[in-house]
Enzyme design. Structure first.
Site, PDB file in Angstrom:
ATOM      1  N   HIS A  88       0.815  -1.214   0.000  1.00 31.93           N
ATOM      2  CA  HIS A  88       0.000   0.000   0.000  1.00 31.93           C
ATOM      3  C   HIS A  88       0.847   1.262   0.000  1.00 31.93           C
ATOM      4  O   HIS A  88       0.362   2.335  -0.337  1.00 31.93           O
ATOM      5  CB  HIS A  88      -1.061  -0.012   1.113  1.00 31.93           C
ATOM      6  N   ASP A 224       1.126  -7.689   2.393  1.00 33.15           N
ATOM      7  CA  ASP A 224       1.226  -6.258   2.079  1.00 33.15           C
ATOM      8  C   ASP A 224       2.686  -5.816   1.903  1.00 33.15           C
ATOM      9  O   ASP A 224       3.240  -5.118   2.749  1.00 33.15           O
ATOM     10  CB  ASP A 224       0.547  -5.468   3.205  1.00 33.15           C
ATOM     11  N   SER A 648       3.925   2.278   8.414  1.00 33.15           N
ATOM     12  CA  SER A 648       3.722   1.247   7.411  1.00 33.15           C
ATOM     13  C   SER A 648       5.008   1.033   6.650  1.00 33.15           C
ATOM     14  O   SER A 648       5.675   1.985   6.264  1.00 33.15           O
ATOM     15  CB  SER A 648       2.629   1.650   6.446  1.00 33.15           C
TER      16      SER A 648
HETATM   17  N1  ARG Z   1      -4.685   0.594   7.486  1.00 27.82           N
HETATM   18  C1  ARG Z   1      -3.364   0.580   6.943  1.00 27.82           C
HETATM   19  C2  ARG Z   1      -2.690   1.972   7.132  1.00 27.82           C
HETATM   20  O1  ARG Z   1      -3.255   2.880   7.642  1.00 27.82           O
HETATM   21  C3  ARG Z   1      -3.307   0.051   5.560  1.00 27.82           C
HETATM   22  C4  ARG Z   1      -4.027   0.827   4.511  1.00 27.82           C
HETATM   23  C5  ARG Z   1      -3.993   0.312   3.107  1.00 27.82           C
HETATM   24  N2  ARG Z   1      -5.071  -0.561   2.758  1.00 27.82           N
HETATM   25  C6  ARG Z   1      -6.360  -0.195   2.428  1.00 27.82           C
HETATM   26  N3  ARG Z   1      -7.238  -1.105   2.187  1.00 27.82           N
HETATM   27  N4  ARG Z   1      -6.748   1.059   2.296  1.00 27.82           N
HETATM   28  O2  ARG Z   1      -2.262   2.648   6.285  1.00 27.82           O
HETATM   29  N1  ASP Z   2      -1.275   1.395   7.969  1.00 29.30           N
HETATM   30  C1  ASP Z   2      -0.574   2.484   8.616  1.00 29.30           C
HETATM   31  C2  ASP Z   2       0.429   3.150   7.667  1.00 29.30           C
HETATM   32  O1  ASP Z   2       0.184   3.262   6.493  1.00 29.30           O
HETATM   33  C3  ASP Z   2       0.062   2.042   9.870  1.00 29.30           C
HETATM   34  C4  ASP Z   2      -0.850   2.243  11.025  1.00 29.30           C
HETATM   35  O2  ASP Z   2      -1.572   3.249  11.044  1.00 29.30           O
HETATM   36  O3  ASP Z   2      -0.808   1.423  11.917  1.00 29.30           O
HETATM   37  O4  ASP Z   2       1.376   3.752   8.076  1.00 29.30           O
END
Ligand code: ARG
Ligand code: ASP
Length: 725
Positions: A88, A224, A648
């Protein structure tokens, strides 16, 4: 640079002397580990020393960690600059190289050799060379009677002077940031590499498996990750992209452990957490979870529903909106989790209890806390309207383009008409790529939904004449109100926009009033500036001043608490242990998932839960190579590391500093760790590095990449390999 330091040190040493209750909370500065954390880290199982993590005299762990593009973290995993980060995090780059013919998002991409690696203009990898405290120099000449504005300008002058005077190489950069609400300042000497190429990525059905349904959730089954390579000039220094650049020879790269994880294993996560607010008073937390989160969530609920409808029906729209949708959905779901987590753990009551203790310990500061809380109350209505405005102009792209155009016009008025063609060009260059992913029908449908909420929720006096007029003339019906905008506005396509701007400044100035899209934006923008942002901003200096004092007071009187600075996109280390948790009554979560769970979730043809045929075959044959354990293939695991957005792509390291996983998310109930960390339910989610290697090796057949890596077996070795080597 170090004069005046000793006296200062006496004060700061006080700040840090004492241990906190929950050992895993905190995002710590790597250069202060020896002083603050090493002992505890070792007691939790760490086998290396703080000097192996941050060292100015030899390559250390920190030399393998980069800020990836400024929004994520990456780590170097080979002597030839191979960089690992999340799928991502690489998503936009992957998307830019994708088309219906070469759909790398759907099919994955693997460069067979270095010539095939794909450049990504604008993408950077930033190394931290050293970190130094510069508080005394930054605060020099400040005195207590100063107004907040005077203080800020004195600080800014000092910052500029320190930067100018700092001895560095021509290819290095200097960054100074405030910590502890401006009570301390640290300087970061950086090297920014500007040629970062895409090496490989799994298909989204692996890299984004579970997509938005599984996002922020445990149990998780997402691979990921994506792989890049950092290129340097022939002298190994940062250089603009050139085909003559060569792979970076890093000062350090991470060995990779194949030995896996077990409950209670020590882990650390090293990276660039973006933003947390751990020291807010209770009223600010209330405002966040009771007013702001719900407002933002309602806007995104509406936008996402509309976009999802279009994406499911149209392949082209799906590609165009994929990245935008993912980023909109991401924060939306996080805010929902944050509200839930605070409720579930009694976050507000906990804050109130903390404040009661603070008042007891520091009766003299009780008034400060009252004033701060009441300032947040006064600011609340403006903060909420501001959120509505930000969400509106972010999610409705026509308004976004219009807003930028109006800013460009304003700039021209300020700088002089002779600058017009220049500024116009910059503006068009900025919006051109956005128009490639713009669809007028989708945008109008989003506008219909969001303007409706906006006009209902934002007080009419804050709306701005021109916009309010359109609203009334449309009988408060957003379908009618958007009719002309999306038929007649110059903003409906890039071609029309170019033509619209392709005339003298004066005539554009007149034309903007007649364009229905721009006219709407003029109204919204003026209303926002005068009746939302101005009153909001006027309260901010006082809030900043009191937050700074409150921070200082907490650090002085809460002697049993060890303080870490809020995240601010600087390099931090957090540590914890592999462990499950209980999200609610009678539910226990385990520490790790396997490929079995991927197959349980498998829905043929589904855009979130499809599984590629090759992966199904590997699973059916249990063909896991060196990466499986007892006939199972590990996929993800969780631990109690305190992370946030920006972490991330951060490496998850074992007790020896070997790479064991790749951080990419948190559990839903735990997202409130940004304002209120709670060790009982806050967990970070990582891809097991063995899954990454399995996909690279067995799924993609990119064995040449595996050969670049340094694979180790610390648990099997009598002595840790790192030490033996
Ligand atoms: N929650 C994770 C972070 O904040 C991964 C986000 C990417 N994935 C998604 N389905 N949007 O960035
Ligand atoms: N998914 C998040 C990122 O993109 C990490 C988090 O918020 O835990 O940095």
């Amino acid at each position: 640079m170090r004069q005046g330091f000793t006296k200062y040190f006496l004060i700061t040493a006080l700040f840090f002397q004492y241990l906190s209750a929950s050992a895993t909370e905190g995002m710590w500065l790597p250069q202060l580990l020896t002083q603050l954390n090493e002992k505890e880290m070792k007691s939790m199982g760490m086998k290396i020393s703080a000097a192996d993590i941050y060292n100015l005299n030899k390559g250390s762990l920190k030399d393998a960690i980069v800020s990836f593009g400024g929004f994520c973290t990456g780590e170097i995993i080979s002597s030839q600059g191979l960089l690992l980060t999340n799928h991502h995090c690489g998503y936009e780059s992957i998307q830019k190289h994708s088309s219906i013919d070469h759909n790398y998002l759907d099919n994955g991409f693997w460069a067979r050799n270095q010539q095939e690696e794909l450049p990504n203009p604008g993408l950077t990898a930033t190394f931290i060379v050293r970190i130094e405290e510069v508080t005394p120099q930054v605060l020099q000449g400040l005195y207590s009677g100063m107004s907040e504005t005077e203080r800020q300008s004195a600080v800014d002058k000092n910052l500029a002077r320190i930067k100018d005077g700092y001895r560095k190489e021509s290819y290095q950069e200097v960054l100074i940031k405030p910590f502890f609400e401006g009570n301390r300042y640290f300087l970061f000497l950086t090297e920014v590499y500007k040629d970062v190429r895409l090496v490989g990525t799994p298909p989204s059905s692996i890299g984004k498996f579970g997509s938005d349904t599984d996002n922020w959730m445990w149990p998780r089954h997402t691979g990921d990750f994506s792989i890049f390579r950092v290129y340097a000039g022939k002298d190994n220094r940062p250089a603009e992209y050139s085909k003559d650049n060569v792979p970076l020879k890093p000062k350090y790269f991470l060995p990779i452990s194949l030995d896996g994880i077990a409950t209670n294993d020590f882990t650390m996560v090293f990276g660039f957490p973006g933003r947390t607010n751990e020291y807010l008073p209770s009223e600010a937390i209330k405002l966040t979870v009771e007013k702001q989160d719900p407002a933002k969530v309602s806007m995104r609920d509406a936008a996402l529903k509309v976009i999802d409808g279009f994406m499911r029906k149209d392949e082209q729209i799906k590609i165009q909106y994929a990245a935008k949708y993912a980023s909109t959905a991401n924060a939306w779901k996080k805010w929902i989790g944050e509200m839930q987590g605070i409720r579930q753990t009694g976050g507000i009551q906990r804050k109130l209890a903390y404040e009661a203790r603070f008042r007891q310990l520091a009766p003299a500061y009780g008034g400060l806390l009252d004033s701060l809380n009441s300032l947040y109350q006064t600011q609340a209505p403006y903060a909420v309207s501001k959120d509505y405005y930000t969400e509106l102009t972010r999610n409705v792209e026509m308004l976004n383009f219009a807003n930028d155009l109006l800013t460009m016009m304003q700039d021209t008025r300020l700088k002089g008409e002779d600058q017009f063609s220049d500024l116009r060009k910059k503006y068009l260059d900025k919006v051109a790529p956005k128009y490639r992913n713009y669809n007028n029908d989708v945008d109008r449908a989003v506008a219909i939904a969001l303007l409706d909420i906006y006009f209902r929720e934002v007080p009419s006096r804050s709306i701005g004449g021109e916009a309010y007029q359109v609203w009334m003339e449309s009988n408060k019906d957003s379908r009618t109100a958007t009719g002309k905008m999306y038929e007649l506005s110059a903003m409906t396509s890039f071609g029309k926009l170019e033509a619209f701007l392709n005339r003298p400044f004066k005539s554009v100035e007149q034309a903007i009033w007649k364009d229905p899209g721009l006219r709407m934006m003029i109204g919204l923008r003026n209303g926002y500036a005068d009746f939302i942002n101005k009153p909001y901003d006027s309260l901010q200096p006082d809030i900043n001043r009191l937050q700074r004092r409150y921070m200082e007071a907490q650090m002085t009187v809460m002697k049993d608490k060890r303080f870490y600075p809020d995240a601010n996109s600087t390099l931090r280390i957090t540590y914890g242990k592999v462990g499950g948790y209980s999200p609610r009554d009678a539910v226990e979560y385990g520490i790790a998932t396997t490929l079995e769970g991927v197959m349980e979730k498998y829905k043929p043809g589904d855009y979130e839960f499809d599984v590629p045929e090759k992966l199904r075959t590997l699973h059916a044959n249990k063909d896991y190579g060196a990466y499986g354990v007892n006939g199972k293939m590990p996929v993800c695991f969780i631990a109690s590391n305190h992370t946030t957005g920006g972490n991330s792509g951060s490496p998850a390291l074992d007790a020896y500093g070997n790479l064991i996983g790749l951080n990419f998310d948190r559990t839903w109930e735990g997202t409130m760790s940004d304002i209120n960390y709670d060790a009982s339910i806050c967990r970070n989610i990582m891809v097991d590095i063995r899954y990454v290697l399995f996909i690279v090796d067995k799924f993609a057949g990119a064995e040449h990449l595996i050969r670049e890596l340094k694979l180790v077996h610390p648990k099997q070795a009598v002595k840790p390999l790192k030490k033996a080597a």
